[in-house]
Design an enzyme around this catalytic site. Structure first.
Site, short mmCIF file in Angstrom:
data_model
loop_
_atom_site.label_atom_id
_atom_site.label_comp_id
_atom_site.label_asym_id
_atom_site.label_seq_id
_atom_site.Cartn_x
_atom_site.Cartn_y
_atom_site.Cartn_z
N ARG A 40 -10.00 0.65 8.55
CA ARG A 40 -9.50 -0.69 8.86
C ARG A 40 -10.63 -1.57 9.41
NH1 ARG A 40 -3.83 0.16 8.66
NH2 ARG A 40 -2.70 -1.33 9.90
N ARG A 42 10.91 -2.34 12.32
CA ARG A 42 9.78 -1.87 13.12
C ARG A 42 9.40 -2.94 14.14
NH1 ARG A 42 5.21 0.24 8.94
NH2 ARG A 42 3.92 -0.95 10.36
N LYS A 61 0.84 -1.21 0.00
CA LYS A 61 0.00 0.00 0.00
C LYS A 61 0.87 1.26 0.00
CE LYS A 61 -2.54 -0.96 3.70
NZ LYS A 61 -2.03 -2.29 4.08
N ARG A 88 -0.99 -9.35 13.17
CA ARG A 88 -1.53 -8.27 12.32
C ARG A 88 -2.32 -8.86 11.16
NH1 ARG A 88 3.51 -5.05 10.65
NH2 ARG A 88 2.08 -3.63 9.61
N ARG A 96 11.61 -6.14 6.01
CA ARG A 96 11.55 -4.69 5.86
C ARG A 96 12.46 -4.00 6.88
NH1 ARG A 96 5.51 -2.34 5.21
NH2 ARG A 96 5.36 -2.64 7.45
P1 AMP Z 1 0.28 0.38 9.22
O1 AMP Z 1 1.55 1.17 9.07
O2 AMP Z 1 -0.85 0.90 8.37
O3 AMP Z 1 0.50 -1.10 9.04
O4 AMP Z 1 -0.23 0.57 10.73
C1 AMP Z 1 0.58 0.20 11.82
C2 AMP Z 1 -0.30 0.05 13.05
O5 AMP Z 1 -0.93 1.31 13.35
C3 AMP Z 1 -1.42 -0.96 12.94
O6 AMP Z 1 -0.99 -2.29 13.20
C4 AMP Z 1 -2.40 -0.43 14.00
O7 AMP Z 1 -1.96 -0.76 15.30
C5 AMP Z 1 -2.26 1.08 13.84
N1 AMP Z 1 -3.21 1.60 12.84
C6 AMP Z 1 -2.93 2.19 11.64
N2 AMP Z 1 -4.06 2.56 11.01
C7 AMP Z 1 -5.08 2.19 11.81
C8 AMP Z 1 -6.51 2.28 11.70
N3 AMP Z 1 -7.10 2.80 10.62
N4 AMP Z 1 -7.25 1.80 12.74
C9 AMP Z 1 -6.67 1.28 13.84
N5 AMP Z 1 -5.35 1.14 13.99
C10 AMP Z 1 -4.55 1.59 13.00
#
Ligand code: AMP
Length: 225
Positions: A88, A160, A13, A171, A127
């Site tokens: 999400r 990370r 993404k 996740r 990553r």
């Molecule tokens: P990402 O970088 O999009 O994979 O997001 C990393 C983490 O941030 C996720 O595993 C969630 O803990 C939190 N997060 C990001 N976007 C959301 C969302 N829309 N709703 C809830 N948690 C989020």
């Protein structure tokens, strides 16, 4: 252009978002990036979010929806935006629909990136990110010239916390349970496009709101997840 990028963690993404925002000149709104910045700054939101993020769980809907509402009302979103990592959950999608109706703007197209689970784990576990400048690397697909050191600024490369294998599996489970239903949600409204996620050989399929567009992998190399 109003687009929501849908797909599991590691589907590419971030990579697709970077290309689309460059092509269309609209801002990328990544809730993951906003939350990580809040964690790094030690804000109250960041402190709360960290407790969820570290274990691969979702941050509560109200907190994330508030962030997106504030961001969408900024002037640079008038001509469009690209949402990466939001919504999400179905509750977030419904909140977004309400929010956009209030703002009087049209509903976005959902673009779903399709990638196998085995490939997702391989991408996420490899990553690495520069601690200093944020430049992304991958141990297999885009290794740094010197192991553990950023090519751009010589900063240290880190993994990370939520890219550790156990957290990745958590996740992905959260994605299947809470986020995947969004594909049906947007499909039922006629607002969904599905494209194949990035392959590990040959060209990368860059999503385009008019249809898939092929670009050479070499052009995208620096952004491979
Ligand atoms: P990402 O970088 O999009 O994979 O997001 C990393 C983490 O941030 C996720 O595993 C969630 O803990 C939190 N997060 C990001 N976007 C959301 C969302 N829309 N709703 C809830 N948690 C989020």
């Amino acid at each position: 252009m109003q687009v929501i990028l849908l797909g599991p963690p590691g589907a590419g993404k971030g990579t697709q978002a970077k290309m689309l925002t460059e092509q269309y000149g609209v801002p990328q709104i990544s809730t993951g990036d906003i939350l990580r910045a809040a964690v790094a700054a030690g804000t109250p939101l960041g402190k709360e979010a960290k407790t969820y993020m570290d274990r691969g769980a979702l941050v509560p809907d109200e907190a994330v929806t508030g962030i997106v509402r504030d961001r969408l009302t900024e002037p640079d979103c008038q001509a469009g935006y690209l949402l990466d990592g939001f919504p999400r959950t179905v509750a977030q999608a419904e909140a977004l629909t309400r929010m956009l109706k209030e703002l009087g703007t049209s509903l976005p197209t959902g673009v779903s990136l399709d990638v196998t689970e085995e490939e997702l784990i391989r991408r996420l576990a490899g990553r690495r990110t520069c601690q200093a400048c944020g430049e992304p690397f991958h141990v297999e697909f885009h290794p740094p010239r010197v192991g553990g050191i950023c090519d751009k600024c010589s900063g240290n490369l880190i993994q990370r916390d939520d890219d550790q294998e156990e957290t990745i599996r958590r996740r992905l489970q959260v994605y299947r349970e809470q986020t995947e239903p969004l594909i049906g949600y947007y499909q039922r409204q006629g607002l969904l496009k599905t494209v194949k996620g990035l392959g590990d050989t040959g060209d990368i399929v860059c999503t385009d709101i008019e249809g898939p567009r092929r670009v050479r992998r070499s052009n995208c190399r620096s952004a491979v997840p």
